[in-house]
Design a protein around this motif. Structure first.
Motif, PDB file in Angstrom:
ATOM      1  N   ILE A 255     -19.449  38.944  28.080  1.00  0.00           N
ATOM      2  CA  ILE A 255     -18.429  37.955  28.433  1.00  0.00           C
ATOM      3  C   ILE A 255     -17.182  38.144  27.576  1.00  0.00           C
ATOM      4  O   ILE A 255     -17.258  38.262  26.358  1.00  0.00           O
ATOM      5  CB  ILE A 255     -18.968  36.524  28.252  1.00  0.00           C
ATOM      6  CG1 ILE A 255     -20.198  36.302  29.133  1.00  0.00           C
ATOM      7  CG2 ILE A 255     -17.875  35.490  28.550  1.00  0.00           C
ATOM      8  CD1 ILE A 255     -20.930  34.995  28.862  1.00  0.00           C
ATOM      9  N   ILE A 256     -16.040  38.152  28.252  1.00  0.00           N
ATOM     10  CA  ILE A 256     -14.740  38.123  27.583  1.00  0.00           C
ATOM     11  C   ILE A 256     -14.099  36.800  27.983  1.00  0.00           C
ATOM     12  O   ILE A 256     -13.856  36.555  29.166  1.00  0.00           O
ATOM     13  CB  ILE A 256     -13.840  39.287  28.035  1.00  0.00           C
ATOM     14  CG1 ILE A 256     -14.483  40.633  27.718  1.00  0.00           C
ATOM     15  CG2 ILE A 256     -12.461  39.174  27.383  1.00  0.00           C
ATOM     16  CD1 ILE A 256     -13.781  41.819  28.353  1.00  0.00           C
ATOM     17  N   PHE A 257     -13.876  35.929  27.017  1.00  0.00           N
ATOM     18  CA  PHE A 257     -13.246  34.644  27.299  1.00  0.00           C
ATOM     19  C   PHE A 257     -11.733  34.765  27.237  1.00  0.00           C
ATOM     20  O   PHE A 257     -11.190  35.349  26.304  1.00  0.00           O
ATOM     21  CB  PHE A 257     -13.696  33.577  26.303  1.00  0.00           C
ATOM     22  CG  PHE A 257     -14.963  32.875  26.693  1.00  0.00           C
ATOM     23  CD1 PHE A 257     -14.952  31.931  27.716  1.00  0.00           C
ATOM     24  CD2 PHE A 257     -16.147  33.144  26.038  1.00  0.00           C
ATOM     25  CE1 PHE A 257     -16.122  31.282  28.083  1.00  0.00           C
ATOM     26  CE2 PHE A 257     -17.315  32.495  26.393  1.00  0.00           C
ATOM     27  CZ  PHE A 257     -17.300  31.557  27.415  1.00  0.00           C
ATOM     28  N   VAL A 258     -11.063  34.191  28.223  1.00  0.00           N
ATOM     29  CA  VAL A 258      -9.609  34.051  28.229  1.00  0.00           C
ATOM     30  C   VAL A 258      -9.344  32.616  27.807  1.00  0.00           C
ATOM     31  O   VAL A 258      -9.858  31.682  28.417  1.00  0.00           O
ATOM     32  CB  VAL A 258      -9.021  34.330  29.629  1.00  0.00           C
ATOM     33  CG1 VAL A 258      -7.518  34.127  29.634  1.00  0.00           C
ATOM     34  CG2 VAL A 258      -9.377  35.739  30.075  1.00  0.00           C
ATOM     35  N   ILE A 259      -8.564  32.453  26.725  1.00  0.00           N
ATOM     36  CA  ILE A 259      -8.424  31.115  26.134  1.00  0.00           C
ATOM     37  C   ILE A 259      -6.974  30.754  25.841  1.00  0.00           C
ATOM     38  O   ILE A 259      -6.124  31.618  25.681  1.00  0.00           O
ATOM     39  CB  ILE A 259      -9.232  31.003  24.826  1.00  0.00           C
ATOM     40  CG1 ILE A 259      -8.732  32.019  23.783  1.00  0.00           C
ATOM     41  CG2 ILE A 259     -10.714  31.177  25.064  1.00  0.00           C
ATOM     42  CD1 ILE A 259      -9.294  31.830  22.409  1.00  0.00           C
ATOM     43  N   ASN A 260      -6.748  29.463  25.782  1.00  0.00           N
ATOM     44  CA  ASN A 260      -5.504  28.890  25.272  1.00  0.00           C
ATOM     45  C   ASN A 260      -5.774  28.165  23.959  1.00  0.00           C
ATOM     46  O   ASN A 260      -4.884  27.944  23.176  1.00  0.00           O
ATOM     47  CB  ASN A 260      -4.921  27.876  26.260  1.00  0.00           C
ATOM     48  CG  ASN A 260      -3.897  28.481  27.181  1.00  0.00           C
ATOM     49  OD1 ASN A 260      -3.330  29.522  26.894  1.00  0.00           O
ATOM     50  ND2 ASN A 260      -3.679  27.830  28.295  1.00  0.00           N
ATOM     51  N   HIS A 261      -7.012  27.746  23.750  1.00  0.00           N
ATOM     52  CA  HIS A 261      -7.373  26.892  22.623  1.00  0.00           C
ATOM     53  C   HIS A 261      -8.362  27.607  21.707  1.00  0.00           C
ATOM     54  O   HIS A 261      -9.554  27.636  21.967  1.00  0.00           O
ATOM     55  CB  HIS A 261      -7.986  25.591  23.123  1.00  0.00           C
ATOM     56  CG  HIS A 261      -7.126  24.902  24.143  1.00  0.00           C
ATOM     57  ND1 HIS A 261      -5.963  24.265  23.801  1.00  0.00           N
ATOM     58  CD2 HIS A 261      -7.230  24.791  25.485  1.00  0.00           C
ATOM     59  CE1 HIS A 261      -5.404  23.763  24.888  1.00  0.00           C
ATOM     60  NE2 HIS A 261      -6.155  24.078  25.927  1.00  0.00           N
TER      61      HIS A 261
ATOM     62  N   LEU B 222      -6.703  42.091  26.474  1.00  0.00           N
ATOM     63  CA  LEU B 222      -7.690  42.322  27.526  1.00  0.00           C
ATOM     64  C   LEU B 222      -8.010  43.802  27.647  1.00  0.00           C
ATOM     65  O   LEU B 222      -9.164  44.179  27.846  1.00  0.00           O
ATOM     66  CB  LEU B 222      -7.188  41.759  28.858  1.00  0.00           C
ATOM     67  CG  LEU B 222      -8.176  41.779  30.022  1.00  0.00           C
ATOM     68  CD1 LEU B 222      -9.501  41.120  29.652  1.00  0.00           C
ATOM     69  CD2 LEU B 222      -7.559  41.089  31.241  1.00  0.00           C
ATOM     70  N   MET B 223      -7.021  44.653  27.488  1.00  0.00           N
ATOM     71  CA  MET B 223      -7.264  46.094  27.517  1.00  0.00           C
ATOM     72  C   MET B 223      -8.261  46.483  26.423  1.00  0.00           C
ATOM     73  O   MET B 223      -9.240  47.185  26.677  1.00  0.00           O
ATOM     74  CB  MET B 223      -5.969  46.873  27.325  1.00  0.00           C
ATOM     75  CG  MET B 223      -6.173  48.387  27.350  1.00  0.00           C
ATOM     76  SD  MET B 223      -4.681  49.328  26.986  1.00  0.00           S
ATOM     77  CE  MET B 223      -3.612  48.804  28.306  1.00  0.00           C
ATOM     78  N   ALA B 224      -8.041  45.994  25.231  1.00  0.00           N
ATOM     79  CA  ALA B 224      -8.937  46.306  24.105  1.00  0.00           C
ATOM     80  C   ALA B 224     -10.350  45.781  24.359  1.00  0.00           C
ATOM     81  O   ALA B 224     -11.339  46.474  24.112  1.00  0.00           O
ATOM     82  CB  ALA B 224      -8.372  45.724  22.811  1.00  0.00           C
ATOM     83  N   MET B 225     -10.455  44.564  24.876  1.00  0.00           N
ATOM     84  CA  MET B 225     -11.774  43.968  25.135  1.00  0.00           C
ATOM     85  C   MET B 225     -12.522  44.694  26.247  1.00  0.00           C
ATOM     86  O   MET B 225     -13.728  44.898  26.163  1.00  0.00           O
ATOM     87  CB  MET B 225     -11.637  42.492  25.492  1.00  0.00           C
ATOM     88  CG  MET B 225     -11.279  41.587  24.341  1.00  0.00           C
ATOM     89  SD  MET B 225     -12.573  41.517  23.077  1.00  0.00           S
ATOM     90  CE  MET B 225     -11.785  42.442  21.797  1.00  0.00           C
ATOM     91  N   LEU B 226     -11.817  45.102  27.298  1.00  0.00           N
ATOM     92  CA  LEU B 226     -12.485  45.833  28.377  1.00  0.00           C
ATOM     93  C   LEU B 226     -12.976  47.194  27.908  1.00  0.00           C
ATOM     94  O   LEU B 226     -14.084  47.620  28.252  1.00  0.00           O
ATOM     95  CB  LEU B 226     -11.559  45.992  29.582  1.00  0.00           C
ATOM     96  CG  LEU B 226     -11.420  44.759  30.458  1.00  0.00           C
ATOM     97  CD1 LEU B 226     -10.326  44.966  31.493  1.00  0.00           C
ATOM     98  CD2 LEU B 226     -12.735  44.425  31.141  1.00  0.00           C
ATOM     99  N   LEU B 227     -12.168  47.875  27.119  1.00  0.00           N
ATOM    100  CA  LEU B 227     -12.600  49.165  26.577  1.00  0.00           C
ATOM    101  C   LEU B 227     -13.819  48.985  25.668  1.00  0.00           C
ATOM    102  O   LEU B 227     -14.765  49.766  25.722  1.00  0.00           O
ATOM    103  CB  LEU B 227     -11.450  49.834  25.825  1.00  0.00           C
ATOM    104  CG  LEU B 227     -10.302  50.319  26.709  1.00  0.00           C
ATOM    105  CD1 LEU B 227      -9.121  50.757  25.853  1.00  0.00           C
ATOM    106  CD2 LEU B 227     -10.749  51.439  27.632  1.00  0.00           C
TER     107      LEU B 227
END
Length: 130
Positions: A79-85, A110-115
């Motif tokens: 899981i990669i969370f996209v967050i504001n908080h 996001l590029m770093a997390m997907l890799l």
């Protein structure tokens, strides 16, 4: 290999998909991208996913609940969370949460997390073969 994009904001979802398509096109493995418009629909999906890009703030069922349900089902989805908080990071961090992407810096993070997710997924597959 499958990858899912779950986001509450249509504009943010479109940006996530665009970034991810650009990145995963360079991977030697073909990915299938699936979009879900809310948490209830996602939880009714029965297939296993390799990587999940997930917003914490979702209508109906939030990202934290989705992560917890995946844990209960013993899913090994990264899981990669996209967050504001960022204050929510402690609440959602666990073994299959590979990282967090701030919406304001989404393209580079996001590029770093997907890799990173791709590398971890490939390593896990290699270990399973042995």
């Amino acid at each position: 290999m499958s990858q899912n994009f779950r986001e509450d904001s249509e504009k943010t979802m479109e940006e996530i998909i665009k970034i991810c398509k650009n990145i995963i096109d360079s991977f030697p493995v073909k990915y299938e991208m699936i979009e879900f418009t809310n948490g209830e629909i996602f939880l009714s999906f029965q297939e296993s996913l390799d990587i999940l890009v997930l917003d914490i703030e979702l209508p109906k069922i939030n990202g934290i609940t989705i992560k917890n349900r995946l844990q209960e089902r013993r899913e090994e989805t990264l899981i990669i969370f996209v967050i504001n908080h960022e204050e929510l990071i402690k609440e959602v961090f666990e073994i299959y949460v590979i990282g967090f992407v701030n919406k304001l810096e989404m393209e580079t993070q996001l590029m770093a997390m997907l890799l990173r997710s791709y590398g971890r997924h490939e390593l896990t597959n290699e270990k399973r073969k042995q």
